[in-house]
Design a protein around this motif. Structure first.
Motif, short mmCIF file in Angstrom:
data_model
loop_
_atom_site.label_atom_id
_atom_site.label_comp_id
_atom_site.label_asym_id
_atom_site.label_seq_id
_atom_site.Cartn_x
_atom_site.Cartn_y
_atom_site.Cartn_z
N HIS A 109 1.31 -14.39 -25.36
CA HIS A 109 0.20 -14.97 -26.10
C HIS A 109 -0.12 -16.38 -25.61
O HIS A 109 -0.60 -17.20 -26.36
N LYS A 121 3.43 -14.26 -36.55
CA LYS A 121 4.59 -14.08 -35.69
C LYS A 121 4.75 -15.23 -34.69
O LYS A 121 5.75 -15.31 -33.99
N GLU A 125 13.74 -4.77 -24.72
CA GLU A 125 13.49 -3.33 -24.88
C GLU A 125 13.99 -2.59 -23.64
O GLU A 125 13.98 -3.15 -22.55
N TYR A 166 5.74 -1.23 -36.91
CA TYR A 166 5.21 -1.72 -35.63
C TYR A 166 6.01 -2.92 -35.15
O TYR A 166 6.27 -3.08 -33.96
N HIS A 226 5.57 2.28 -25.96
CA HIS A 226 4.51 1.40 -26.49
C HIS A 226 3.12 1.84 -26.02
O HIS A 226 2.14 1.70 -26.74
P1 ADP Z 1 -1.70 -8.64 -31.41
O1 ADP Z 1 -1.45 -10.11 -31.57
O2 ADP Z 1 -2.97 -8.28 -30.70
O3 ADP Z 1 -1.47 -7.86 -32.67
P2 ADP Z 1 0.94 -8.08 -30.36
O4 ADP Z 1 1.61 -9.34 -30.69
O5 ADP Z 1 1.26 -6.88 -31.17
O6 ADP Z 1 -0.65 -8.21 -30.33
O7 ADP Z 1 1.18 -7.81 -28.85
C1 ADP Z 1 1.05 -8.77 -27.82
C2 ADP Z 1 1.17 -8.09 -26.47
O8 ADP Z 1 2.48 -7.51 -26.35
C3 ADP Z 1 0.20 -6.94 -26.32
O9 ADP Z 1 -0.23 -6.85 -24.98
C4 ADP Z 1 1.00 -5.74 -26.74
O10 ADP Z 1 0.56 -4.54 -26.20
C5 ADP Z 1 2.38 -6.10 -26.26
N1 ADP Z 1 3.40 -5.50 -27.14
C6 ADP Z 1 3.44 -5.53 -28.50
N2 ADP Z 1 4.50 -4.83 -28.98
C7 ADP Z 1 5.13 -4.34 -27.88
C8 ADP Z 1 6.29 -3.53 -27.69
N3 ADP Z 1 7.01 -3.09 -28.70
N4 ADP Z 1 6.65 -3.24 -26.42
C9 ADP Z 1 5.94 -3.69 -25.36
N5 ADP Z 1 4.84 -4.45 -25.47
C10 ADP Z 1 4.43 -4.77 -26.70
#
Ligand code: ADP
Ligand code: NI
Length: 218
Positions: A25, A64, A146, A164, A175
């Motif tokens: 992020h 988060k 992971e 999630y 994922h």
């Molecule tokens: P958002 O802030 O859009 O809800 P997330 O924080 O859930 O996004 O995800 C941030 C990035 O990390 C995204 O590109 C997402 O696909 C990836 N991501 C989220 N959860 C996982 C996971 N369990 N395994 C791998 N990549 C993940």
């Protein structure tokens, strides 16, 4: 301050709050989301300041990423008032960034976003698919220890918001099936859906190649 100057200040604010992030992020993600939101908004009749401000700020109050989201919201409203963003526009920006995340669409919590919010959500989701999406998933998965893949662990069919966020037994490949391949059909605007076609194909090709190599077929 004109709206261009306001956006420069908003960009700096976002930059100050995002550069520390190492979970995918970071500010590079913000830059891509802003660029895509700008592109998508040219074909729609959306308010530019609200769209681009929400794009810059969509992750700065995320529960988060910050310890105290309520405090982050207060700090952000004060900042927007200081640079002269009007009260109604500030409310629209805050509404969008508080309701647009993927996690919010789980648990049936999705609320209807205004056009500006739909555009920013599309831009954010497009950044989770295609070649960038593949890279971010691997980066995120590595950061959270992971497994890459385990054919004995099936992808979860559907998830609540809490599930999630539960990364026990999660794999990077799963994922894709749980989230990334589903994004295409969740997008709001026709232009984003169009862009997603090519990105979807790249992910499908990647998964097919990955599994063939995993099984020593290639
Ligand atoms: P958002 O802030 O859009 O809800 P997330 O924080 O859930 O996004 O995800 C941030 C990035 O990390 C995204 O590109 C997402 O696909 C990836 N991501 C989220 N959860 C996982 C996971 N369990 N395994 C791998 N990549 C993940
Ligand atoms: Ni984002």
């Amino acid at each position: 301050m004109n709206s261009e100057q306001q956006l420069t200040k908003i960009s700096e604010y976002s930059h100050d709050h995002m550069t520390q992030d190492r979970t995918g992020h970071g500010f590079d993600h913000i830059r891509r989301v802003v660029a895509m939101a700008r592109k998508l908004s040219t074909t729609e009749n959306a308010n530019q300041l609200v769209t681009l401000a929400a794009a810059y700020l969509h992750d700065v109050i995320d529960d988060k990423l910050v310890a105290d989201p309520q405090q982050a919201v207060t700090e952000l409203s004060d900042f927007l008032a200081e640079i002269g963003v009007s009260q109604p526009q500030t409310e629209q920006i805050l509404f969008i960034i508080q309701n647009m995340s993927f996690a919010h669409t789980l648990d049936g919590q999705a609320v209807k976003l205004p056009l500006e919010g739909q555009i920013v959500q599309d831009a954010d989701w497009l950044d989770a698919i295609g070649a960038i999406g593949i890279t971010r998933a691997i980066y995120f998965g590595g950061h959270h220890s992971e497994k890459i893949y385990d054919p004995r662990i099936s992808p979860r069919e559907s998830m609540t918001r809490a599930e999630y966020r539960n990364l026990d037994n999660e794999t990077i490949i799963n994922h894709f099936y749980e989230k990334l391949l589903k994004i295409k059909d969740k997008l709001n605007t026709p232009s984003a859906r169009q862009i997603a076609e090519n990105r979807q194909q790249h992910m499908l090709d990647f998964l097919a190649e990955f599994k063939a190599e995993w099984n020593a077929e290639k």
